[in-house]
Write an enzyme that holds these catalytic residues in place. Structure first.
Site, PDB file in Angstrom:
ATOM      1  N   HIS A  65     -17.220 -12.319  42.297  1.00 13.64           N
ATOM      2  CA  HIS A  65     -18.512 -12.322  41.597  1.00 13.64           C
ATOM      3  C   HIS A  65     -18.512 -13.252  40.389  1.00 13.64           C
ATOM      4  O   HIS A  65     -19.586 -13.588  39.869  1.00 13.64           O
ATOM      5  CB  HIS A  65     -18.942 -10.896  41.214  1.00 13.64           C
ATOM      6  CG  HIS A  65     -18.202 -10.284  40.080  1.00 13.64           C
ATOM      7  ND1 HIS A  65     -17.228  -9.329  40.242  1.00 13.64           N
ATOM      8  CD2 HIS A  65     -18.313 -10.467  38.739  1.00 13.64           C
ATOM      9  CE1 HIS A  65     -16.776  -8.958  39.062  1.00 13.64           C
ATOM     10  NE2 HIS A  65     -17.420  -9.623  38.128  1.00 13.64           N
ATOM     11  N   ASP A 109     -14.285  -8.533  46.816  1.00 16.90           N
ATOM     12  CA  ASP A 109     -14.581  -9.179  45.531  1.00 16.90           C
ATOM     13  C   ASP A 109     -13.325  -9.884  45.028  1.00 16.90           C
ATOM     14  O   ASP A 109     -12.669  -9.429  44.085  1.00 16.90           O
ATOM     15  CB  ASP A 109     -15.072  -8.139  44.529  1.00 16.90           C
ATOM     16  CG  ASP A 109     -15.601  -8.761  43.253  1.00 16.90           C
ATOM     17  OD1 ASP A 109     -15.823  -9.990  43.234  1.00 16.90           O
ATOM     18  OD2 ASP A 109     -15.785  -8.025  42.265  1.00 16.90           O
ATOM     19  N   SER A 201     -13.903  -9.239  33.901  1.00 15.09           N
ATOM     20  CA  SER A 201     -13.932  -9.453  35.351  1.00 15.09           C
ATOM     21  C   SER A 201     -12.905 -10.495  35.768  1.00 15.09           C
ATOM     22  O   SER A 201     -12.751 -11.528  35.115  1.00 15.09           O
ATOM     23  CB  SER A 201     -15.314  -9.933  35.790  1.00 15.09           C
ATOM     24  OG  SER A 201     -16.261  -8.915  35.689  1.00 15.09           O
TER      25      SER A 201
END
Length: 247
Positions: A65, A109, A201
């Protein structure tokens, strides 16, 4: 009010791709110098957007992402993002987002970044990956680090932060989230007030010096009052994919 609550919960669970990606370290501390040298800052226009980590001299592992941020370079070899020289910068040659990724709550992901120039540093700058049969025990203490927010609706930081988190049983995690991908590890957040936040992230979940997970998502960007476990992509499920690209 009951109907409104159900609607809001539904929105949380169905919009993870836009609203629940990982962020900054919560209830952590500044990482000591000489540690986490494998951590890199993914940047766009010289600003931090995501974390990542070196798994070879010219490949960084991160979250799929993070491709939405269109990072164009990584910063390596420093904990302080205000102290970046030319020797710390590597530009990204190519992004390899997992072909089956399209939304964080659907799994996959994970992404590899090929660097234009190798990082010719010491062995501490490359972190080991887990064996394919690795089983991470419930309640095991691991660590996550990053430059993300330190509170909900905060901002990224200049100094690398780190916090210890406990692994949560996947069955427990699945019940709390209602639905969750099968390729994940849960650690931190639920019941601890420790974990990651926006900007973290793509960073690694590190257990016994091995990168076992990639920071994926939390509860709708709510970081310091976590009612749900933090979720990481489980790296051992993707070793074949990783090796096929690197080789």
């Amino acid at each position: 009010m009951h109907a409104l609550h159900k609607l809001l919960l539904f929105q949380v669970l169905t919009s993870l791709g836009q609203n629940a990606d990982g962020s900054r370290i919560i209830k952590g501390a500044i990482a000591p110098d000489g540690t986490y040298e494998f951590l890199v800052s993914l940047q766009k226009n010289e600003k931090h957007v995501c974390g990542g980590f070196l798994i070879s001299e010219d490949f960084v592992l991160t979250a799929a992402h993070c491709s939405a941020e269109e990072p164009d370079r990584v910063v390596v070899g420093t904990h302080d993002l205000l102290n970046v020289g030319d020797e710390n910068v590597r530009y990204i040659e190519k992004r390899y987002k997992h072909r089956s990724y399209y939304q964080v709550d659907k799994g996959n992901d994970i992404m590899l970044l090929k660097l234009m120039r190798k990082v010719a540093g010491n062995k501490k700058q490359i972190i080991a990956l887990p064996p394919s049969n690795m089983h991470i025990q419930e309640k095991k203490t691991c660590h996550v680090a990053g430059w993300g927010f330190t509170k909900t609706d905060g901002g990224v930081v200049d100094r690398l932060m780190v916090v210890d988190v406990s692994v949560i049983n996947l069955n427990t995690c699945s019940k709390l989230w209602v639905r969750i991908p099968s390729d994940v590890v849960c650690a931190g957040g639920y019941g601890s007030h420790k974990g990651f936040c926006q900007g973290d992230s793509g960073g690694p979940l590190v257990c016994d010096g091995i990168a076992v997970g990639v920071v994926s998502f939390n509860n709708n960007r709510i970081c310091d009052y976590p009612n749900y476990p933090n979720v990481y992509t489980e790296i051992s499920k993707y070793l074949g994919w990783i090796n096929s690209i690197i080789n």
